[in-house]
Design an enzyme around this catalytic site. Structure first.
Site, PDB file in Angstrom:
ATOM      1  CB  THR A   1       0.927   7.423 -26.425  1.00 12.39           C
ATOM      2  OG1 THR A   1       1.222   6.947 -25.966  1.00 12.39           O
ATOM      3  CG2 THR A   1       1.518   8.353 -27.186  1.00 12.39           C
TER       4      THR A   1
ATOM      5  CG  ASN B   1      -5.313   8.620 -20.649  1.00 12.12           C
ATOM      6  OD1 ASN B   1      -4.587  10.016 -20.718  1.00 12.12           O
ATOM      7  ND2 ASN B   1      -4.333   8.442 -19.860  1.00 12.12           N
TER       8      ASN B   1
ATOM      9  CG  ASP C   1      -2.410  10.573 -11.667  1.00 14.47           C
ATOM     10  OD1 ASP C   1      -3.692  10.678 -12.145  1.00 14.47           O
ATOM     11  OD2 ASP C   1      -2.244   9.658 -10.796  1.00 14.47           O
TER      12      ASP C   1
ATOM     13  CB  SER D   1       3.455   8.653 -16.205  1.00 17.17           C
ATOM     14  OG  SER D   1       2.766   7.914 -14.385  1.00 17.17           O
TER      15      SER D   1
ATOM     16  NE  ARG E   1      -7.483   6.751 -17.882  1.00 12.28           N
ATOM     17  CZ  ARG E   1      -7.401   6.921 -17.598  1.00 12.28           C
ATOM     18  NH1 ARG E   1      -8.365   8.151 -16.655  1.00 12.28           N
ATOM     19  NH2 ARG E   1      -5.936   7.275 -16.475  1.00 12.28           N
TER      20      ARG E   1
ATOM     21  CG  HIS F   1     -11.684  13.085 -16.866  1.00 14.22           C
ATOM     22  ND1 HIS F   1     -10.571  13.204 -16.461  1.00 14.22           N
ATOM     23  CD2 HIS F   1     -11.942  12.446 -16.934  1.00 14.22           C
ATOM     24  CE1 HIS F   1     -10.152  11.919 -16.398  1.00 14.22           C
ATOM     25  NE2 HIS F   1     -11.397  11.566 -17.531  1.00 14.22           N
TER      26      HIS F   1
ATOM     27  NE  ARG G   1       2.910   4.990 -11.892  1.00 11.95           N
ATOM     28  CZ  ARG G   1       1.308   4.988 -11.085  1.00 11.95           C
ATOM     29  NH1 ARG G   1       1.916   3.694 -10.394  1.00 11.95           N
ATOM     30  NH2 ARG G   1       0.378   5.283 -10.916  1.00 11.95           N
TER      31      ARG G   1
HETATM   32  C1  FPP Z   1      -5.749  11.811 -14.429  1.00 14.97           C
HETATM   33  O1  FPP Z   1      -6.382  11.407 -13.655  1.00 14.97           O
HETATM   34  C2  FPP Z   1      -5.327  12.472 -15.641  1.00 14.97           C
HETATM   35  C3  FPP Z   1      -6.023  12.577 -17.153  1.00 14.97           C
HETATM   36  C4  FPP Z   1      -6.031  10.767 -17.820  1.00 14.97           C
HETATM   37  C5  FPP Z   1      -6.867  13.693 -17.372  1.00 14.97           C
HETATM   38  C6  FPP Z   1      -6.881  15.005 -17.878  1.00 14.97           C
HETATM   39  C7  FPP Z   1      -7.320  15.675 -17.685  1.00 14.97           C
HETATM   40  C8  FPP Z   1      -7.738  16.922 -17.786  1.00 14.97           C
HETATM   41  C9  FPP Z   1      -7.177  17.563 -15.852  1.00 14.97           C
HETATM   42  C10 FPP Z   1      -9.037  17.975 -18.358  1.00 14.97           C
HETATM   43  C11 FPP Z   1      -9.239  17.643 -19.487  1.00 14.97           C
HETATM   44  C12 FPP Z   1      -7.710  18.662 -20.026  1.00 14.97           C
HETATM   45  C13 FPP Z   1      -8.139  19.157 -20.554  1.00 14.97           C
HETATM   46  C14 FPP Z   1      -6.897  20.323 -21.484  1.00 14.97           C
HETATM   47  C15 FPP Z   1      -9.373  19.854 -21.287  1.00 14.97           C
HETATM   48  P1  FPP Z   1      -7.455   9.999 -14.082  1.00 14.97           P
HETATM   49  O2  FPP Z   1      -8.102   9.528 -14.597  1.00 14.97           O
HETATM   50  O3  FPP Z   1      -6.067   9.314 -14.143  1.00 14.97           O
HETATM   51  O4  FPP Z   1      -7.546   9.435 -12.361  1.00 14.97           O
HETATM   52  P2  FPP Z   1      -7.142   8.494 -11.351  1.00 14.97           P
HETATM   53  O5  FPP Z   1      -5.663   8.125 -11.503  1.00 14.97           O
HETATM   54  O6  FPP Z   1      -7.953   8.821 -10.083  1.00 14.97           O
HETATM   55  O7  FPP Z   1      -8.235   7.351 -12.007  1.00 14.97           O
END
Ligand code: FPP
Length: 242
Positions: A65, A67, A19, A195, A70, A36, A193
């Site tokens: 599921t 995500n 996260d 999640s 977004r 990302h 969490r």
């Molecule tokens: C959470 O950060 C992260 C994700 C929803 C995706 C995780 C993905 C990667 C590490 C890269 C892609 C993965 C692969 C296997 C290629 P967030 O966006 O929820 O961060 P925030 O809570 O600060 O908004």
């Protein structure tokens, strides 16, 4: 730092909620997509470290599921990264004897990504090194429901009787069938969490939270979490093992 780890007390299975990509990016004045991309770099380093440490299984939460809610552009970018990651990393993972598995519902991804997932799984299916699970379009409740449906069908087809459903049989229908339960669950970026991640498998997991965002999470901090785990007193509902 690797020599500070007590190999006899290693977690067999570590799961990570990666996260904070978005928060890291905004702190740098960058777009969420840059967060990302940075997250993928961290993932590569952490997988390498998990291999060096000798973990049996590593599971990462790449896409839940939920995500899909977004913005379109972000979902599209995550799909692009996912596809890029599989294509560019699969030969290296294969050389390192990694056995990849995808947890979740692949059918909601594009046909192209589904093929990449199948091809990568097939390529590495006989490997005997780390079991690397990428949870993609995954939800823990969804996984439990899918397993329940599979068992219910077997019961109604007369293949098994309802009384024969044990935790072991239930586990054999989960996406992680044949793998050890989660010993250590790590979540970066401050939220405390679960999640909807690996709900069944984490029943007795030790939890480890850090404020560090995923792009800044380092192999050193990962090893600290493992060392911390090896000092925990696990009771599994009983009395102390110490
Ligand atoms: C959470 O950060 C992260 C994700 C929803 C995706 C995780 C993905 C990667 C590490 C890269 C892609 C993965 C692969 C296997 C290629 P967030 O966006 O929820 O961060 P925030 O809570 O600060 O908004």
């Amino acid at each position: 730092m690797l020599d500070k780890i007590d190999k006899s007390k290693l977690p067999r299975h570590v799961a990570i909620i990666m996260d904070g990509n978005g928060r890291w990016a905004s702190l740098q004045g960058l777009l969420r997509s840059a967060g990302h991309s940075a997250g993928v770099k961290t993932l590569k380093k952490i997988l390498d470290t998990a291999i060096d440490v000798g973990l049996e299984a590593l599971t990462v939460y790449a896409f839940s599921t939920e995500n899909w809610k977004r913005p379109h552009a972000e979902v599209d970018f995550l799909m692009y990264l996912f596809s890029y990651y599989i294509e560019h990393e699969k030969q290296k993972m294969h050389r390192e004897n990694v056995r990849i598995r995808f947890l979740g519902r692949p059918e909601e991804f594009s046909p192209g990504i589904q093929k990449q997932m199948r091809d990568a799984t097939q390529l590495m299916k006989n490997n005997t090194g780390i079991k690397f699970n990428v949870a993609a379009n995954y939800g823990g409740q969804d996984e439990i429901i899918r397993a329940t449906q599979k068992l219910a069908k077997k019961v109604s087809a007369g293949e098994i009787s309802a009384e024969k459903i044990t935790p072991a049989l239930f586990e054999s229908e989960l996406d992680t069938a044949g793998q050890p339960p989660v010993d250590l669950l790590i979540r970066t970026s401050g939220d405390m969490r679960i999640s909807n991640f690996l709900l069944w498998q984490s029943a007795y997991a030790e939890l480890w939270f850090t404020k560090t965002t995923w792009p800044e999470f380092s192999p050193e901090e990962f090893i600290s979490a493992i060392i911390d785990f090896s000092n925990r007193d696990r009771k599994f509902g009983g009395l102390s093992e110490k």
